[in-house]
Design a protein around this motif. Structure first.
Motif, PDB file in Angstrom:
ATOM      1  N   ILE A 132      35.380  53.996  32.933  1.00 53.66           N
ATOM      2  CA  ILE A 132      34.998  55.116  33.795  1.00 53.66           C
ATOM      3  C   ILE A 132      35.026  54.715  35.265  1.00 53.66           C
ATOM      4  O   ILE A 132      35.563  55.424  36.115  1.00 53.66           O
ATOM      5  CB  ILE A 132      33.593  55.627  33.413  1.00 53.66           C
ATOM      6  CG1 ILE A 132      33.635  56.279  32.015  1.00 53.66           C
ATOM      7  CG2 ILE A 132      33.062  56.621  34.454  1.00 53.66           C
ATOM      8  CD1 ILE A 132      32.276  56.611  31.449  1.00 53.66           C
ATOM      9  N   ALA A 133      34.452  53.548  35.597  1.00 54.86           N
ATOM     10  CA  ALA A 133      34.293  53.152  36.996  1.00 54.86           C
ATOM     11  C   ALA A 133      35.493  52.400  37.556  1.00 54.86           C
ATOM     12  O   ALA A 133      35.705  52.384  38.766  1.00 54.86           O
ATOM     13  CB  ALA A 133      33.034  52.298  37.149  1.00 54.86           C
ATOM     14  N   GLN A 134      36.255  51.733  36.686  1.00 54.92           N
ATOM     15  CA  GLN A 134      37.408  50.951  37.135  1.00 54.92           C
ATOM     16  C   GLN A 134      37.021  50.012  38.284  1.00 54.92           C
ATOM     17  O   GLN A 134      37.468  50.178  39.422  1.00 54.92           O
ATOM     18  CB  GLN A 134      38.536  51.888  37.573  1.00 54.92           C
ATOM     19  CG  GLN A 134      39.131  52.744  36.458  1.00 54.92           C
ATOM     20  CD  GLN A 134      39.864  51.914  35.418  1.00 54.92           C
ATOM     21  OE1 GLN A 134      40.597  50.995  35.758  1.00 54.92           O
ATOM     22  NE2 GLN A 134      39.655  52.247  34.153  1.00 54.92           N
ATOM     23  N   PRO A 135      36.179  49.001  38.010  1.00 54.18           N
ATOM     24  CA  PRO A 135      35.722  48.107  39.083  1.00 54.18           C
ATOM     25  C   PRO A 135      36.874  47.353  39.738  1.00 54.18           C
ATOM     26  O   PRO A 135      37.839  46.956  39.069  1.00 54.18           O
ATOM     27  CB  PRO A 135      34.778  47.141  38.352  1.00 54.18           C
ATOM     28  CG  PRO A 135      35.197  47.215  36.911  1.00 54.18           C
ATOM     29  CD  PRO A 135      35.644  48.625  36.694  1.00 54.18           C
ATOM     30  N   ASN A 136      36.750  47.149  41.051  1.00 49.96           N
ATOM     31  CA  ASN A 136      37.802  46.425  41.771  1.00 49.96           C
ATOM     32  C   ASN A 136      37.589  44.915  41.627  1.00 49.96           C
ATOM     33  O   ASN A 136      36.650  44.460  40.959  1.00 49.96           O
ATOM     34  CB  ASN A 136      37.823  46.833  43.249  1.00 49.96           C
ATOM     35  CG  ASN A 136      36.488  46.603  43.944  1.00 49.96           C
ATOM     36  OD1 ASN A 136      35.789  45.635  43.654  1.00 49.96           O
ATOM     37  ND2 ASN A 136      36.137  47.491  44.868  1.00 49.96           N
ATOM     38  N   LEU A 137      38.452  44.139  42.258  1.00 51.06           N
ATOM     39  CA  LEU A 137      38.403  42.690  42.113  1.00 51.06           C
ATOM     40  C   LEU A 137      37.073  42.124  42.595  1.00 51.06           C
ATOM     41  O   LEU A 137      36.473  41.266  41.931  1.00 51.06           O
ATOM     42  CB  LEU A 137      39.561  42.048  42.895  1.00 51.06           C
ATOM     43  CG  LEU A 137      39.603  40.513  42.884  1.00 51.06           C
ATOM     44  CD1 LEU A 137      39.735  39.990  41.454  1.00 51.06           C
ATOM     45  CD2 LEU A 137      40.751  40.008  43.762  1.00 51.06           C
ATOM     46  N   PHE A 138      36.593  42.590  43.743  1.00 52.88           N
ATOM     47  CA  PHE A 138      35.333  42.082  44.268  1.00 52.88           C
ATOM     48  C   PHE A 138      34.185  42.354  43.301  1.00 52.88           C
ATOM     49  O   PHE A 138      33.345  41.484  43.041  1.00 52.88           O
ATOM     50  CB  PHE A 138      35.038  42.719  45.622  1.00 52.88           C
ATOM     51  CG  PHE A 138      33.677  42.365  46.170  1.00 52.88           C
ATOM     52  CD1 PHE A 138      33.414  41.098  46.658  1.00 52.88           C
ATOM     53  CD2 PHE A 138      32.652  43.311  46.179  1.00 52.88           C
ATOM     54  CE1 PHE A 138      32.153  40.769  47.147  1.00 52.88           C
ATOM     55  CE2 PHE A 138      31.398  42.993  46.663  1.00 52.88           C
ATOM     56  CZ  PHE A 138      31.155  41.716  47.156  1.00 52.88           C
ATOM     57  N   GLU A 139      34.151  43.564  42.745  1.00 50.04           N
ATOM     58  CA  GLU A 139      33.084  43.921  41.819  1.00 50.04           C
ATOM     59  C   GLU A 139      33.173  43.107  40.528  1.00 50.04           C
ATOM     60  O   GLU A 139      32.150  42.746  39.938  1.00 50.04           O
ATOM     61  CB  GLU A 139      33.137  45.415  41.523  1.00 50.04           C
ATOM     62  CG  GLU A 139      32.693  46.255  42.716  1.00 50.04           C
ATOM     63  CD  GLU A 139      33.057  47.722  42.575  1.00 50.04           C
ATOM     64  OE1 GLU A 139      32.366  48.554  43.205  1.00 50.04           O
ATOM     65  OE2 GLU A 139      34.030  48.042  41.861  1.00 50.04           O
ATOM     66  N   ARG A 140      34.381  42.779  40.105  1.00 46.31           N
ATOM     67  CA  ARG A 140      34.538  41.936  38.919  1.00 46.31           C
ATOM     68  C   ARG A 140      34.027  40.526  39.186  1.00 46.31           C
ATOM     69  O   ARG A 140      33.451  39.881  38.303  1.00 46.31           O
ATOM     70  CB  ARG A 140      36.002  41.911  38.477  1.00 46.31           C
ATOM     71  CG  ARG A 140      36.465  43.228  37.849  1.00 46.31           C
ATOM     72  CD  ARG A 140      37.946  43.213  37.496  1.00 46.31           C
ATOM     73  NE  ARG A 140      38.376  44.477  36.945  1.00 46.31           N
ATOM     74  CZ  ARG A 140      38.341  44.790  35.645  1.00 46.31           C
ATOM     75  NH1 ARG A 140      37.918  43.895  34.775  1.00 46.31           N
ATOM     76  NH2 ARG A 140      38.747  45.968  35.228  1.00 46.31           N
ATOM     77  N   ILE A 141      34.231  40.040  40.402  1.00 45.18           N
ATOM     78  CA  ILE A 141      33.701  38.721  40.768  1.00 45.18           C
ATOM     79  C   ILE A 141      32.173  38.763  40.772  1.00 45.18           C
ATOM     80  O   ILE A 141      31.510  37.838  40.284  1.00 45.18           O
ATOM     81  CB  ILE A 141      34.235  38.285  42.147  1.00 45.18           C
ATOM     82  CG1 ILE A 141      35.747  38.025  42.054  1.00 45.18           C
ATOM     83  CG2 ILE A 141      33.507  37.038  42.636  1.00 45.18           C
ATOM     84  CD1 ILE A 141      36.397  37.734  43.392  1.00 45.18           C
TER      85      ILE A 141
END
Length: 219
Positions: A102-111
């Motif tokens: 749903i949110a499709q986290p970006n690279l920074f959020e995945r880190i």
């Protein structure tokens, strides 16, 4: 048309009043996490849910592992604690898998997710090892906050400030939702799950509060 998911009974006002130093530490720790989450995510509830569920999936696995080892050492029955905690971990993992779509986290959020999980896992492992009662109380308070957050998420959707997008197929399959289920339906069942985890962990903490002679082979 398939009827949407409604009528799930969740008492959003449940709160365990802190009793003693252990409870106050657990409550203060969770409130501190809530403060930083509110500042970092604001009203981006989908992204908040991703990080929240990353953390929420840890305690059940840690608790299940340590309860399993304790049962082996003491050669006694676990009274269902292991299965309950491992089921909780799996349920929270499915929450995460759902909100990632749903949110499709970006690279920074995945880190952020990876760092948060690494820190929290190690902290919670040692907390449960030396103070399991406090560990369960932390989860109970954590789930109280989760119920509040998902209730706020629902309010945002109902107010039209968040799109009520179609539910991911993984959520439809896992919760056996209608084929035309929407995000709001997903949040309702997730919130119900969180309320269940809240009540179970507070109950486990209460059992561990009893004097040894009052316990019937609990952890």
């Amino acid at each position: 048309m398939t009827k949407p998911v409604e009528g799930l009974n969740v008492d959003i006002d449940v709160h365990h009043k802190p009793e003693g130093l252990s409870d106050r530490i657990a409550f203060g720790f969770v409130k501190m996490l809530r403060f930083f989450a509110d500042r970092f995510f604001a009203k981006r509830y989908g992204h908040r849910a991703v990080v929240l569920e990353t953390v929420a999936a840890v305690p059940g696995m840690v608790g299940g592992l340590l309860q399993h080892l304790k049962a082996l050492r003491r050669i006694r029955d676990d009274q269902g604690w292991i299965r309950t905690l491992l089921d909780e971990a799996e349920n929270e993992r499915m929450h995460l898998m759902t909100f990632i779509q749903i949110a499709q986290p970006n690279l920074f959020e995945r880190i952020v997710i990876m760092v948060t999980q690494a820190i929290f896992y190690n902290c919670y492992f040692f907390l449960y090892l030396f103070a399991p009662r406090t560990a369960h109380r932390v989860v109970g308070y954590f789930e109280e906050e989760a119920v509040i957050s998902y209730t706020q998420y629902l309010a945002e959707i109902d107010a039209g400030r968040h799109d009520n997008v179609p539910a991911p197929q993984i959520a439809i399959d896992y919760w056996d939702l209608p084929h035309n289920a929407r995000l709001r339906d997903v949040i309702l069942v997730v919130r119900e799950d969180e309320a269940g985890h809240r009540d179970v962990n507070h109950a486990y903490a209460d059992q561990l509060t009893r004097k040894p002679r009052d316990k019937a082979q609990v952890a």
